[in-house]
Scaffold this active site. Structure first.
Site, short mmCIF file in Angstrom:
data_model
loop_
_atom_site.label_atom_id
_atom_site.label_comp_id
_atom_site.label_asym_id
_atom_site.label_seq_id
_atom_site.Cartn_x
_atom_site.Cartn_y
_atom_site.Cartn_z
N LYS A 77 -3.93 18.39 -4.35
CA LYS A 77 -4.83 17.27 -4.53
C LYS A 77 -6.25 18.10 -4.52
CE LYS A 77 -7.78 14.88 -2.06
NZ LYS A 77 -8.90 14.60 -2.90
N GLU A 123 -8.01 26.22 6.43
CA GLU A 123 -9.19 27.07 6.21
C GLU A 123 -10.35 26.36 6.37
OE1 GLU A 123 -11.95 28.98 4.85
OE2 GLU A 123 -11.21 28.95 3.03
N CYS A 134 -17.82 28.73 2.59
CA CYS A 134 -17.33 28.76 3.85
C CYS A 134 -17.71 29.97 4.90
CB CYS A 134 -15.66 28.46 4.11
SG CYS A 134 -14.66 29.36 2.92
N GLU A 163 -22.62 23.77 10.46
CA GLU A 163 -22.47 24.20 8.89
C GLU A 163 -23.25 23.25 8.22
OE1 GLU A 163 -18.56 23.68 7.23
OE2 GLU A 163 -18.83 25.85 6.23
P1 NAP Z 1 -13.77 17.35 3.05
O1 NAP Z 1 -13.87 16.09 3.34
O2 NAP Z 1 -12.98 18.29 4.09
O3 NAP Z 1 -12.79 17.73 1.76
C1 NAP Z 1 -11.91 18.66 1.48
C2 NAP Z 1 -10.70 18.17 0.74
O4 NAP Z 1 -10.27 17.07 1.72
C3 NAP Z 1 -11.01 17.20 -0.50
O5 NAP Z 1 -9.99 17.17 -1.20
C4 NAP Z 1 -10.92 15.72 0.28
O6 NAP Z 1 -10.86 14.67 -0.60
C5 NAP Z 1 -9.92 16.00 1.19
N1 NAP Z 1 -9.97 14.83 2.20
C6 NAP Z 1 -10.83 14.13 2.72
N2 NAP Z 1 -10.45 13.44 3.71
C7 NAP Z 1 -9.20 13.32 4.00
C8 NAP Z 1 -8.30 12.98 4.72
N3 NAP Z 1 -8.58 12.02 5.75
N4 NAP Z 1 -7.02 13.39 4.77
C9 NAP Z 1 -6.67 14.46 3.42
N5 NAP Z 1 -7.40 14.98 3.12
C10 NAP Z 1 -8.99 14.42 2.95
O7 NAP Z 1 -15.00 18.03 2.53
P2 NAP Z 1 -16.31 17.50 1.86
O8 NAP Z 1 -16.23 15.93 2.43
O9 NAP Z 1 -16.12 17.54 0.50
O10 NAP Z 1 -17.33 18.05 2.34
C11 NAP Z 1 -18.09 17.98 3.62
C12 NAP Z 1 -18.49 19.40 4.47
O11 NAP Z 1 -17.17 20.05 4.42
C13 NAP Z 1 -19.28 20.21 3.69
O12 NAP Z 1 -20.62 19.82 4.01
C14 NAP Z 1 -18.98 21.47 4.38
O13 NAP Z 1 -19.60 21.54 5.52
C15 NAP Z 1 -17.26 21.37 4.58
N6 NAP Z 1 -16.53 22.02 3.44
C16 NAP Z 1 -16.08 23.26 3.91
C17 NAP Z 1 -15.47 23.66 2.81
C18 NAP Z 1 -14.80 25.15 3.06
O14 NAP Z 1 -14.46 25.81 2.16
N7 NAP Z 1 -14.47 25.55 4.24
C19 NAP Z 1 -15.25 23.40 1.58
C20 NAP Z 1 -15.81 22.22 1.33
C21 NAP Z 1 -16.65 21.46 2.35
P3 NAP Z 1 -12.38 14.42 -1.26
O15 NAP Z 1 -12.68 15.08 -2.27
O16 NAP Z 1 -11.82 12.93 -1.77
O17 NAP Z 1 -13.05 13.81 -0.03
#
Ligand code: NAP
Ligand code: MG
Length: 504
Positions: free
Chosen positions: A196, A271, A305, A406
């Protein structure tokens, strides 16, 4: 047909063609629309404009994909009839195809994510190819052991078997590469996959599915479900016939995933993020440290990250490093990743991310922080996109939210320190533990710091290096498990212990 801004690099004809289609889900070797018929747009963050539409998978589609992946795993040739050497060859063939179609994948990731085409061409795509090639070598080397047990007549040995159907949920910051980090070891160990991608960056994952097909993987080994986290992601993590979730993203989402995983106690590896400390001692090679610390935070626009977002500078060199970094930061060209005149970094990923990052900047000012450079959204020709100036904050306490949480954007807090012993405590005083950096010429100090910092990766006089062969992951709330290297294979295998009574 979409029209892109005039200054964009002309699109590869295959990319143009790809964007002209509405994309379906890739399930069991077929392209299927979402059962609801729903699609959603993917946006170019440099312009805020729609690139194309992709299918929006819901729980009914997840169920079909899980059935296809289950069948491929339980009954298909992939794990039951193919030899390890045959799997190895297929993974290598996929790597060759990614390389051969590298320009298309690079353009898709640059359009979808906004990052410079120079970066996707030289980093994201080649690093993904490396990753598949590294793991292509593993299927024939995943071995068990014979154990000298203390029971006469008993022969005991272990075998490493694949976990089964793996739901791999990835973020938008390195769309192809984050997918590669998970897919390659999962394949090497013989699993079947449902990927996904992030809702913001689904395109390279869909193109990758075409390459899986071209490489000749049996149907159902690799499936792609585009959709939202709260629908597709949640259904995948709750599903009773999914054996494992591999996730990269935020801590908050990781907590939802762990809760959902109790349905069948599926394996979960995570991660997550960080607030990584980067420590510059007065005895460092200061010019190197200035450039290194600048790119530690502003590389990939702070959307890594491992971003070096907490910068600690020893007091005697504080002003010099700060000024040096401000000069470096002002030289960074920010702009659309597809511009003919290539920028160094692109926009942040989305309107939400823009608001989130600017919210942190406002809060930084509100608690008395000052910026030596940056601090604003960019206007002029960039008004439509989500562009933020590289921002360096000073006068911020360790306890302030911008110094603790973060931000995932181009914002760093630069803080002085006086006591080399006390700095370890400050650096470790975080719920995260993904990465840490140290800049010093003192070899003994470098080793002491490497031992004392609570982080999955410590960089000394460098920042951001990763390699398919070297393990990567987090302490504390930065994650569970290690990706890359031989460690990642532990995440995608189960160990079976077999006892044979040779007397009976
Ligand atoms: P996120 O919500 O953690 O998204 C990462 C992945 O998880 C996406 O594919 C997302 O789908 C999916 N996801 C979201 N809610 C889920 C659920 N309840 N069950 C299963 N999968 C789910 O991150 P984001 O909203 O894109 O970004 C928010 C914050 O996360 C950023 O500001 C940053 O701080 C952090 N982040 C960290 C990393 C890293 O590499 N560690 C990468 C991205 C973001 P959707 O795309 O549809 O939301
Ligand atoms: Mg997008």
């Amino acid at each position: 047909m979409i029209t892109l801004p005039e200054k964009y690099i002309p699109l590869n004809p295959d990319v143009e063609n790809f964007l002209a289609q509405t994309h379906k889900l890739y399930i069991g070797g077929e392209w299927l629309p979402a059962q609801s018929g729903k699609t959603f747009p993917t946006i170019d963050p440099s312009t805020g404009r729609e690139l194309t539409q992709v299918a929006s998978a819901e729980s009914a589609d997840v169920d079909v994909a899980v059935t296809a992946a289950r069948r491929a795993f339980d009954e298909g040739p992939w794990r039951n009839r193919m030899t390890a050497a045959e799997r190895s060859k297929l993974i290598w063939r996929l790597a060759d195809l990614i390389e051969a179609h590298g320009e298309i994948l690079a353009q898709l990731d640059s359009l979808d994510n906004g990052k410079p085409l120079n970066t996707t061409r030289t980093d994201d795509v080649p690093l993904s190819v490396d990753h598949f090639r590294y793991y292509a070598g593993w299927p024939t080397k995943i071995e068990g052991a014979t154990i000298p047990v203390n029971t006469p007549g008993m022969f005991n040995y272990t075998v490493r078997e694949p976990v089964g159907v793996c739901g791999l949920i990835v973020p938008w910051n390195y769309p192809l590469l984050m997918a590669a980090w998970k897919i390659a070891p999962a394949l090497a160990a013989g699993n079947c996959i449902i990927l996904k991608p992030a809702e913001q960056t689904p395109l390279s994952a869909l193109y990758l599915a075409q390459l899986f097909e071209e490489a000749g993987f049996p149907p159902g080994v690799f499936n792609v479900l585009t959709g939202f986290g709260h629908t597709t992601g949640a259904a995948l993590t709750e599903h009773l016939r999914v054996d494992k979730i591999g996730f990269t993203g935020s801590v908050e989402t990781a907590k939802h995933i762990i809760k959902a995983s109790v349905s069948n106690l599926k394996r979960v590896t995570l991660e997550l993020g960080g607030k990584s400390p980067n420590i510059i001692f007065a005895d460092a090679d200061i010019e190197n440290a200035i450039v290194g610390a600048t790119w530690a935070i502003f590389g990939n626009n702070g959307q890594s990250c491992t971003a070096g977002s907490r910068l600690y500078i020893e007091r005697p060199i504080y002003e010099r490093v700060l000024q040096g970094m401000a000069d470096e930061a002002r030289k960074i060209k920010v702009g659309p990743g597809m511009y003919t005149e290539q920028p160094d970094i692109g926009p942040v990923i989305s309107r939400e991310q823009l608001d989130k990052v600017l919210g942190y900047v406002d809060e930084g000012y509100a608690v008395g922080g000052q910026t030596v450079t940056g601090g604003k959204r960019m206007g002029g020709e960039y008004t439509e996109g989500y562009f933020i100036e590289p921002t360096i904050f000073t006068q911020v306490d360790d306890g302030a939210r911008i110094a603790r949480e973060e931000i995932f954007g181009p914002v760093v807090c630069a803080m002085p320190f006086d006591d080399p012993d006390e700095i370890v405590k400050r650096a470790n005083a975080t719920e995260y533990g993904l990465a840490a950096g140290v800049w010093t010429r003192d070899l003994a100090r470098a080793h002491r710091m490497a031992a004392a910092l609570q982080a999955g990766t410590v960089w000394i006089n460098t920042w951001g290096d990763t390699d398919a062969a070297s393990p990567f992951g987090g302490y504390k709330q930065s994650g569970h498990g290690r990706e890359m290297g031989k460690e990642a294979l532990d995440l995608y295998t189960e160990v079976k212990s077999v006892w044979i009574n040779t007397d009976g």
